[in-house]
Design an enzyme around this catalytic site. Structure first.
Site, short mmCIF file in Angstrom:
data_model
loop_
_atom_site.label_atom_id
_atom_site.label_comp_id
_atom_site.label_asym_id
_atom_site.label_seq_id
_atom_site.Cartn_x
_atom_site.Cartn_y
_atom_site.Cartn_z
CB CYS A 81 13.66 47.74 104.93
SG CYS A 81 14.80 49.15 104.94
CG HIS A 93 16.16 45.34 108.45
ND1 HIS A 93 15.73 44.65 107.34
CD2 HIS A 93 16.66 46.52 107.98
CE1 HIS A 93 15.96 45.36 106.25
NE2 HIS A 93 16.51 46.51 106.61
#
Length: 506
Positions: free
Chosen positions: A346, A430
């Site tokens: 991310c 994630h």
């Protein structure tokens, strides 16, 4: 026990932050679910950078997602209607019913906005009460923050609105637990004190009989019972709210590293970037026998690492500056040049790219990335919230996405939604490492690139480990709490006639 009346509930408050509210709430949810009670967790307002995406695309705190798993129900935005994601010491992004609605200072939030949200959070709670037999609410910080009581929507504010009884949890490992119980109660108004049903001692070490005289004195002083003494046990943390200081405390994260299946261990270094988010992404690595995970903030700590992870962050540009200031950026560049593994997740993925245009998160405009991946990132005002599935390294992968940055991948090999160049990988996903087959395939790639004779265990199931952890929490409540009394509270509310402790709040 399955006769719990529809719409009953309980608020688990704490004498302090990190007293054990999340763990106790999850434990009560798992205990009730085992009894056949249809139960849901609820936290009106959560401040955390550790979040999750529900199936309907709503962002909520990971602690509430784990509590929903403990309750054996699907998490929804109703379970955490307000999520505050700090961007600095003074401001946070406000996520309302799973969607971001803007940045706000602490003064602005507590100065009026919070009160406006009380109707929304009570409506969410009522919807849950209309669906579930019981709702177990978690408070935040302490209910005795008298400077914030007027605008409170997560502790006594929600308890008063729902007429829910309150059990106050105290961490005896910190000391002063009896004074904390008494003082917490005595600082509340008479109307609030009417709902403080009693207390629960957390993290006790030793012989419980030595504690009994104190509990009897506390009952004499307050007129309130102690509903349980929970022993100190390693590995009882769930996906925490508060950041790095607790990030390696859970069962998977704190367990003794099992011996490797192969000849070597793998050493993983996680860069402890500012505003780190979803640090639990590395829990699945720590669950693997022979994998040692540590958080680092100095360049020399990368030298012996077989894999370096640059994790998610709420401040990608700030994290980039931090990496450069500490010499970690140069160390990462040397690793990439030497073909030594690096994984960006991310915000960490964005930092590994070539260029960032950010007029949203940091408002820094044009910023150069580390240039380790052929990626250009533009920050959009609309946040991406998704639950993608796919395939990588020949294995199925599930994940979730929470980001404003939109990545344009200009080269390299495809890797989930990102790319790979040599031994440098990057993705917005994630949770991908929780997919067991993919995690093992990834670790084999890392071991090969690092020159380690490491072999992933063939049977590690992260989902099973997580379920085992939640069962431990249920055991904790079932074995060490007065479950009959807790059930009565959930069904009937706080006992009538609880005495007032002076001075009370004005």
């Amino acid at each position: 026990m399955s006769g719990t009346r529809r719409g009953g509930g309980l608020l688990v408050a704490g004498t302090t932050s990190d007293a054990g509210k999340s763990v106790v709430t999850a434990g009560i949810c798992r205990w009730l679910a085992r009894q056949g009670v249809k139960v849901a967790p609820f936290k009106a307002q959560n401040m955390s950078l550790n979040s999750f995406v529900t199936r309907e695309g709503a962002e909520i705190g990971r602690a509430q997602a784990m509590q929903a798993q403990a309750a054996r129900v699907e998490p929804t935005a109703l379970m955490n209607p307000v999520l505050l994601k700090p961007g600095s010491d003074r401001s946070s992004q406000v996520v309302l019913l799973g969607k971001p609605v803007g940045e706000m200072s602490a003064r602005g939030y507590h100065g009026g906005r919070q009160e406006q949200l009380l109707g929304i959070v009570t409506d969410c709670l009522e919807q849950l009460r209309g669906t579930y037999d019981a709702v177990i609410c978690e408070g935040a910080g302490s209910p005795a923050e008298i400077n914030l009581r007027r605008t409170d929507i997560v502790n006594m504010g929600i308890a008063r609105a729902a007429r829910f009884p309150v059990v106050v949890v105290g961490d005896i490992d910190r000391g002063g637990v009896f004074a904390s119980f008494f003082g917490t109660t005595a600082l509340l108004s008479p109307e609030d004190q009417e709902l403080i049903a009693g207390y629960m001692v957390n993290k006790f070490r030793g012989d419980v009989s030595l504690l009994e005289p104190g509990m009897e004195m506390l009952r004499g002083l307050t007129g309130r019972a102690t509903y349980g003494v929970l022993p100190f046990q390693h590995g009882l943390g769930i996906d925490e709210e508060d950041g790095l200081r607790v990030s390696l405390r859970g069962a998977v994260r704190e367990s003794v590293v099992a011996p490797p299946v192969g000849e070597d261990v793998l050493r993983v270094a996680v860069c402890a970037v500012p505003l780190m988010s979803n640090f639990t992404d590395v829990d699945a690595l720590a669950a693997e026998p022979g994998v040692v995970v540590r958080f680092v903030d100095r360049a020399e700590e990368l030298a012996d690492a077989d894999l370096v992870v640059v994790p998610g962050t709420r401040g990608t540009v700030k994290a980039l500056a931090w990496l450069r200031e500490r010499g970690l950026a140069d160390a990462l560049a040397r690793r990439a040049a030497e073909g030594r593994p690096v994984l960006g997740i991310c915000g960490g993925f964005q930092a590994l790219g070539e260029h960032i245009e950010d007029d949203v998160e940091s408002k820094a405009g044009s910023v150069e990335g580390l240039g380790l991946l052929p990626v250009r990132v533009r920050f959009a005002r609309e946040k991406t919230l998704a639950r993608p599935t796919g395939t990588a390294l020949g294995e199925p992968v599930d994940g979730y996405e929470i980001h404003h940055g939109v990545a344009e991948v200009l080269g390299g090999e495809a890797f989930l939604d990102g790319c790979r160049v040599g031994a440098v990988w990057g993705t917005h996903w994630h949770g991908s490492l929780e997919s067991d087959g993919f995690r093992r395939a990834f670790l084999r790639e890392v071991a090969a690139a690092a020159g380690r004779r490491f072999v992933p265990a063939p049977d590690t199931s992260f989902a099973t480990l997580r379920e085992d952890q939640l069962d431990l929490l249920g055991d904790l409540i079932e074995q060490h709490a007065d479950t009959d009394a807790l059930l009565k509270l959930i069904e009937a509310g706080a006992p009538a006639g609880l005495p007032f402790l002076p001075p009370g709040a004005p």
